[in-house]
Design a protein around this motif. Sequence first.
Motif, PDB file in Angstrom:
ATOM      1  N   GLY A 243      45.240  48.313  38.907  1.00  0.00           N
ATOM      2  CA  GLY A 243      44.282  47.493  39.349  1.00  0.00           C
ATOM      3  C   GLY A 243      44.594  47.337  41.017  1.00  0.00           C
ATOM      4  O   GLY A 243      45.706  47.565  41.294  1.00  0.00           O
ATOM      5  N   HIS A 244      43.659  46.738  41.646  1.00  0.00           N
ATOM      6  CA  HIS A 244      43.900  46.417  43.160  1.00  0.00           C
ATOM      7  C   HIS A 244      45.004  45.143  43.260  1.00  0.00           C
ATOM      8  O   HIS A 244      45.023  44.457  42.337  1.00  0.00           O
ATOM      9  CB  HIS A 244      42.815  46.137  43.741  1.00  0.00           C
ATOM     10  CG  HIS A 244      41.894  47.358  44.097  1.00  0.00           C
ATOM     11  ND1 HIS A 244      42.243  48.481  44.700  1.00  0.00           N
ATOM     12  CD2 HIS A 244      40.518  47.676  43.760  1.00  0.00           C
ATOM     13  CE1 HIS A 244      41.316  49.512  44.677  1.00  0.00           C
ATOM     14  NE2 HIS A 244      40.240  48.832  44.191  1.00  0.00           N
TER      15      HIS A 244
ATOM     16  N   ALA B  33      44.667  41.761  41.349  1.00  0.00           N
ATOM     17  CA  ALA B  33      43.897  41.849  40.170  1.00  0.00           C
ATOM     18  C   ALA B  33      44.422  40.907  38.911  1.00  0.00           C
ATOM     19  O   ALA B  33      43.894  40.831  37.900  1.00  0.00           O
ATOM     20  CB  ALA B  33      43.853  43.340  39.750  1.00  0.00           C
TER      21      ALA B  33
ATOM     22  N   LYS C  67      47.751  41.854  37.960  1.00  0.00           N
ATOM     23  CA  LYS C  67      48.666  42.962  37.115  1.00  0.00           C
ATOM     24  C   LYS C  67      50.017  42.349  37.030  1.00  0.00           C
ATOM     25  O   LYS C  67      50.676  42.233  35.928  1.00  0.00           O
ATOM     26  CB  LYS C  67      48.876  44.420  37.833  1.00  0.00           C
ATOM     27  CG  LYS C  67      47.599  45.030  38.161  1.00  0.00           C
ATOM     28  CD  LYS C  67      47.864  46.183  39.109  1.00  0.00           C
ATOM     29  CE  LYS C  67      48.332  45.722  40.564  1.00  0.00           C
ATOM     30  NZ  LYS C  67      48.269  46.266  41.749  1.00  0.00           N
TER      31      LYS C  67
ATOM     32  N   HIS D  34      48.996  50.386  41.587  1.00  0.00           N
ATOM     33  CA  HIS D  34      47.777  50.537  42.154  1.00  0.00           C
ATOM     34  C   HIS D  34      47.347  51.914  42.485  1.00  0.00           C
ATOM     35  O   HIS D  34      46.258  52.138  42.864  1.00  0.00           O
ATOM     36  CB  HIS D  34      47.733  49.549  43.168  1.00  0.00           C
ATOM     37  CG  HIS D  34      48.379  50.143  44.553  1.00  0.00           C
ATOM     38  ND1 HIS D  34      49.625  49.742  44.613  1.00  0.00           N
ATOM     39  CD2 HIS D  34      48.100  50.740  45.416  1.00  0.00           C
ATOM     40  CE1 HIS D  34      50.256  50.271  45.608  1.00  0.00           C
ATOM     41  NE2 HIS D  34      49.413  51.110  46.295  1.00  0.00           N
TER      42      HIS D  34
ATOM     43  N   VAL E 296      42.469  49.104  32.696  1.00  0.00           N
ATOM     44  CA  VAL E 296      42.165  48.715  34.149  1.00  0.00           C
ATOM     45  C   VAL E 296      41.932  47.299  34.272  1.00  0.00           C
ATOM     46  O   VAL E 296      41.080  46.773  33.549  1.00  0.00           O
ATOM     47  CB  VAL E 296      40.936  49.934  34.787  1.00  0.00           C
ATOM     48  CG1 VAL E 296      40.404  49.737  35.978  1.00  0.00           C
ATOM     49  CG2 VAL E 296      41.110  51.192  34.314  1.00  0.00           C
ATOM     50  N   LEU E 297      42.656  46.708  35.451  1.00  0.00           N
ATOM     51  CA  LEU E 297      42.275  45.385  35.496  1.00  0.00           C
ATOM     52  C   LEU E 297      41.458  45.259  36.676  1.00  0.00           C
ATOM     53  O   LEU E 297      41.794  45.630  37.756  1.00  0.00           O
ATOM     54  CB  LEU E 297      43.730  44.864  35.571  1.00  0.00           C
ATOM     55  CG  LEU E 297      43.851  43.396  35.268  1.00  0.00           C
ATOM     56  CD1 LEU E 297      43.620  42.892  34.011  1.00  0.00           C
ATOM     57  CD2 LEU E 297      45.448  42.986  35.721  1.00  0.00           C
ATOM     58  N   ASP E 298      40.568  44.350  36.418  1.00  0.00           N
ATOM     59  CA  ASP E 298      39.614  43.892  37.778  1.00  0.00           C
ATOM     60  C   ASP E 298      39.328  42.338  37.816  1.00  0.00           C
ATOM     61  O   ASP E 298      38.916  41.843  36.754  1.00  0.00           O
ATOM     62  CB  ASP E 298      38.323  44.539  37.718  1.00  0.00           C
ATOM     63  CG  ASP E 298      37.422  44.360  39.039  1.00  0.00           C
ATOM     64  OD1 ASP E 298      38.344  44.092  39.908  1.00  0.00           O
ATOM     65  OD2 ASP E 298      36.169  44.676  38.688  1.00  0.00           O
ATOM     66  N   HIS E 299      40.001  41.662  38.564  1.00  0.00           N
ATOM     67  CA  HIS E 299      40.001  40.306  39.025  1.00  0.00           C
ATOM     68  C   HIS E 299      40.300  39.466  37.415  1.00  0.00           C
ATOM     69  O   HIS E 299      39.637  38.872  37.027  1.00  0.00           O
ATOM     70  CB  HIS E 299      38.420  39.902  39.207  1.00  0.00           C
ATOM     71  CG  HIS E 299      38.084  40.109  40.549  1.00  0.00           C
ATOM     72  ND1 HIS E 299      37.370  41.316  40.792  1.00  0.00           N
ATOM     73  CD2 HIS E 299      38.115  39.717  41.700  1.00  0.00           C
ATOM     74  CE1 HIS E 299      37.220  41.644  42.044  1.00  0.00           C
ATOM     75  NE2 HIS E 299      37.734  40.418  42.751  1.00  0.00           N
TER      76      HIS E 299
ATOM     77  N   ILE F 283      40.201  42.900  31.830  1.00  0.00           N
ATOM     78  CA  ILE F 283      40.572  44.367  31.335  1.00  0.00           C
ATOM     79  C   ILE F 283      38.932  45.037  31.319  1.00  0.00           C
ATOM     80  O   ILE F 283      38.198  44.499  30.447  1.00  0.00           O
ATOM     81  CB  ILE F 283      41.455  44.827  30.346  1.00  0.00           C
ATOM     82  CG1 ILE F 283      42.876  44.056  30.784  1.00  0.00           C
ATOM     83  CG2 ILE F 283      41.405  46.061  29.988  1.00  0.00           C
ATOM     84  CD1 ILE F 283      43.817  44.396  29.822  1.00  0.00           C
TER      85      ILE F 283
ATOM     86  N   THR G  76      37.050  52.291  37.776  1.00  0.00           N
ATOM     87  CA  THR G  76      37.831  53.305  37.059  1.00  0.00           C
ATOM     88  C   THR G  76      37.456  54.675  37.821  1.00  0.00           C
ATOM     89  O   THR G  76      38.425  55.361  38.248  1.00  0.00           O
ATOM     90  CB  THR G  76      37.426  53.262  35.708  1.00  0.00           C
ATOM     91  OG1 THR G  76      37.440  52.114  35.304  1.00  0.00           O
ATOM     92  CG2 THR G  76      38.576  54.248  34.852  1.00  0.00           C
TER      93      THR G  76
END
Lengths: 226, 351
Positions: free
Chosen positions: B44-45, B48, B50, B205, B219-222, B225, B243
Amino acid sequence: MISVIEKWFPNVTMNASIFWNSVGQTFEMTIIVSVISFVISLILAIGLVVTKKDGILSQPTVWNVLDKMVNLFRSIPFIILIAALIPLTRLISGTAIGVQGTIFPLIVGITPFFTRQIESALNEVDTGLIEVGQVIGLSPFQIIRSVYLKESIPSIIRVTTITLISLIGLTAIVGVVGGGGIGDFAIQYGYQQNQLDATYACIIILVVIVSVIQAIGTFFSRKLFH
Amino acid sequence: MSLDPLIKFSHVEKVFPNKDGQPRQVLRDVNLSIQEKSIFGIIGHSGAGKSTLIRCINGIEKPTGGTVSFSGKLVNTLKSSKLRSLRQNIGMIFQQFNLMPSRTVFENIMLPIKYRHINRAEARQKVTRLLEMVGLPDKASAFPSELSGGQKQRVAIARALIDDPKVLLCDEATSALDPQTTQDILTLLKDLNHRLGITLIIVTHEMEVIENTCDFVAVLDHGKIIEQGNVYSVFVNPKEILTQRFIATTSRLELPQEIIDSDLLNLTGKQKLVKITYLNGKAMVPLISFISRNFNVDANIVVGDIKILQQKPLGGLVIVLDGLESDIKKALDYLGKQEIRLEVQNYDKRN
């Protein structure tokens, strides 16, 4: 050599034993007060660091009380503090004058400053290292000992040096109220009897003491820093 | 997947109270199952969530909702003394290594067991063995300041392994290292997974780290998952745009606009720029020669890329199709029926 001293410091030569006795008293006050204050300050500083908002034993109420208390005592000018403490000093030390009467106000005067100094030294320890302590399963006490204290030894030596030098300044101030030590000598002979050479002798001896303390502190702080 | 997972997240939420009164939600309904002995990547960015997610496993962070279990035990309700013994089963390494500067390499590795009743001689031998395992047999008496970044991370790995943990959490463990050192550390981690059967959870990342190392990826976003699965299937068929973007960073099939615009390709209106990604490991089918023979189109290969991921080939081609419009259409129809992913790229040539 002796004749040179006699020539430039006639009044000090005349009162040599009193002068050296004053120097001894300054050392006595500095050593007793610094040892006691170091222990108290270390405990208070650890308390402040571990109970703060994201500390390892976070207790915001305890932190608030400690923090405000330290601030309260730090905001009172030392000369006023001595006067304010006189009844309490008499109760604890039996007297409010002489070396015996100065120990208590000196401790109260220097400890808040010393506490803040040690607190800042402990706060310099990288939060990542504290996290490691938690991750590897150390208890809060073990983290204090093996991470906070162990990693801040050079900083603690540095701030102790600073505090000792401030403390020597305070021991001179207690001379005003008949506390003994170099400050007392400078006031009695240099100021009240207008013997300027006595004042200068006090300055010289203080410069020497401070320089030696600073040199020792710097040496150990560097030696222990990796 | 009938096995009970070693680590299980169920509907995990984490909300940080904010000074300004506006609470910040860092994890949203996170569900994860991590099997023992696997290598699980979380990408993740920055920001995010993580790091927060990985810290829920050893209880450094406490979820504000949902549950995290480790070996069937609920982590988020453990008392602090129980939590400390749990942490002896979970090693962790960090981006900034976090070695104690005032301790030697030897003392750093010993620190986790310093306060326990242990046989000193055995512990000493174990440290020596660990130092050999991480490739630093002669550094026991060095201080961290005398080591390079890669060496520091190796010491941190040895420290994390002193308790024979079941899991090693790696929080951006290679992000402060150069590409070669990153490779070396990842190789070491994979090797530890093979030899010791230690479960690795890798937060990063960088998609390359996932590609090189992991069996599974999430994949983690904000704080959510958005996609998870076997690394190969996610790489072959990424569903979410984020992704796809992460995968694009590891692929040589992404043509920069500069090349599309340049005279190098000299695309005209009727030509088609086509990207083919092989699915299911079928990279060996001679598609190109087949379509040029049967549909009378010219297929110019612009880029080709193939690599092995989890013992299966992964890759594709970017080709330019030229010929009669009807022939190109037939060729594309044919390609569309194959076990490949077909993308006809737009090339709005900027004049």
